[in-house]
Design an enzyme around this catalytic site. Sequence first.
Site, PDB file in Angstrom:
ATOM      1  N   ARG A 246     -42.027   5.903 -16.992  1.00  0.00           N
ATOM      2  CA  ARG A 246     -42.742   5.907 -15.725  1.00  0.00           C
ATOM      3  C   ARG A 246     -44.010   5.055 -15.786  1.00  0.00           C
ATOM      4  O   ARG A 246     -44.410   4.454 -14.784  1.00  0.00           O
ATOM      5  CB  ARG A 246     -43.072   7.350 -15.321  1.00  0.00           C
TER       6      ARG A 246
ATOM      7  N   LYS B  35     -25.202  23.932 -12.099  1.00  0.00           N
ATOM      8  CA  LYS B  35     -24.786  24.758 -10.973  1.00  0.00           C
ATOM      9  C   LYS B  35     -24.440  23.932  -9.739  1.00  0.00           C
ATOM     10  O   LYS B  35     -25.143  22.980  -9.402  1.00  0.00           O
ATOM     11  CB  LYS B  35     -25.897  25.747 -10.607  1.00  0.00           C
TER      12      LYS B  35
ATOM     13  N   GLY C 178     -33.960  13.616 -14.408  1.00  0.00           N
ATOM     14  CA  GLY C 178     -34.575  13.764 -15.726  1.00  0.00           C
ATOM     15  C   GLY C 178     -33.611  13.695 -16.891  1.00  0.00           C
ATOM     16  O   GLY C 178     -33.824  12.943 -17.854  1.00  0.00           O
TER      17      GLY C 178
ATOM     18  N   GLY D 186     -36.849  15.035  -7.757  1.00  0.00           N
ATOM     19  CA  GLY D 186     -36.591  15.710  -6.496  1.00  0.00           C
ATOM     20  C   GLY D 186     -36.476  14.750  -5.325  1.00  0.00           C
ATOM     21  O   GLY D 186     -35.651  14.935  -4.429  1.00  0.00           O
TER      22      GLY D 186
END
Length: 398
Positions: A37, A194, A347, A370
């Site tokens: 980053r 999930k 990530g 996100g």
Amino acid sequence: MAIPKMSDFDLKGKRILIREDFNVPLNKNGEITSDLRIRAAIPTIKQALKAGGKVMLMSHLGRPNEGVFDETFSLAPVAHALSKQLKMDVPLIHNWINGFDMGDAQVVLLENVRFHHGETDNNVELAKKMAHLCDIFVMDAFATSHRMESSTYGIIERAKIACAGPLLLSEIAALDKVLEKPAHPVVAIVGGSKVSTKLALLNSLVKKVDALIIGGGIANTFLAAEGYTVGKSLYEPDLIDEAERLAIEVKERGAEIPLPVDVVVAERLSEEAESYVRLVSQIDDNEKIFDMGPDTIKNFLPLIKKAKTILWNGPIGAFEIDAFAEGTEKIANAIAESKAFKVAGGGDTLAAIEKYRIANKIDYISTGGGAFLSLLEGKKLPVIQALEARIAKNEKVA
């Protein structure tokens, strides 16, 4: 979308406040374990410097208690890394919110914005103080563009001039190319534990892709929906109906969600655990799925090879342990060797890219987590909407 750009303005002699995302991973010694980053932000910083700006950099790191200094979450390691990357001293400014002096052609890093109470609540007074620091505010942190916070959203509404930086613009352009104007066939690789955490993403992708390769616990839920016993593997029985619906929807479009035919199992996730390859019809009650099997990988590779657009979000197995890494490694290398336009983000995906050293073979690596998912899910990003609303206001100020 029409949003103001940093390159639209004369930066010479101006105080330029750039919101970057320096929320980098640190080890227990406080050392940066991935500077991806930081490196991604360097072109923006250099562009502002070359244009004659006085550059102030702003970011958060971790989740400290707001309003309280905590050395654990200090940006000091980032200041050191920036100094090395830019080959110049980048001092860390601790008490900056009420203003400070700085010289021409200088770069400074402002200490963690989350040390200020009200940052994550988009406090109006805090945003005003941030806006007073600069002549031009540059939003360059795509990874935080889904958050309405003082340093990402509130300041855009209150700065004299607010615009987007090159890194933010490149993220949006790359994702637009994948989502709005993709070359077909489009293949998406989505991993994760999930279905529930990726349901909105899967709902969006099944309407756009030609093949959706799934891994991790997500694949286990789809296997259960097909009637297979998955042993003690992580899956979500309450989302079996959703998995069935998605499978039907993608099939009706003439696309596919290819499921595993074999898997790598063990009784526990451990370096010492014995692992076995099983057909999906032969998984024992006490076994857990931790990777795709060799025949499954062989089935997936041709889909990746013929793709013209690839979106990758998440490893397909527990690649941190060698016994369960083959699926992710082979998929990663196939993506790297593909001639498709390739975008990757998330990530765990970044960790896999670094582990297998394929960063230079991916067309675009998103620094967002996100925000990356939100855009893929078809959601509007509030920071982008705020920048769109600044066009007229900027012109009045200029």
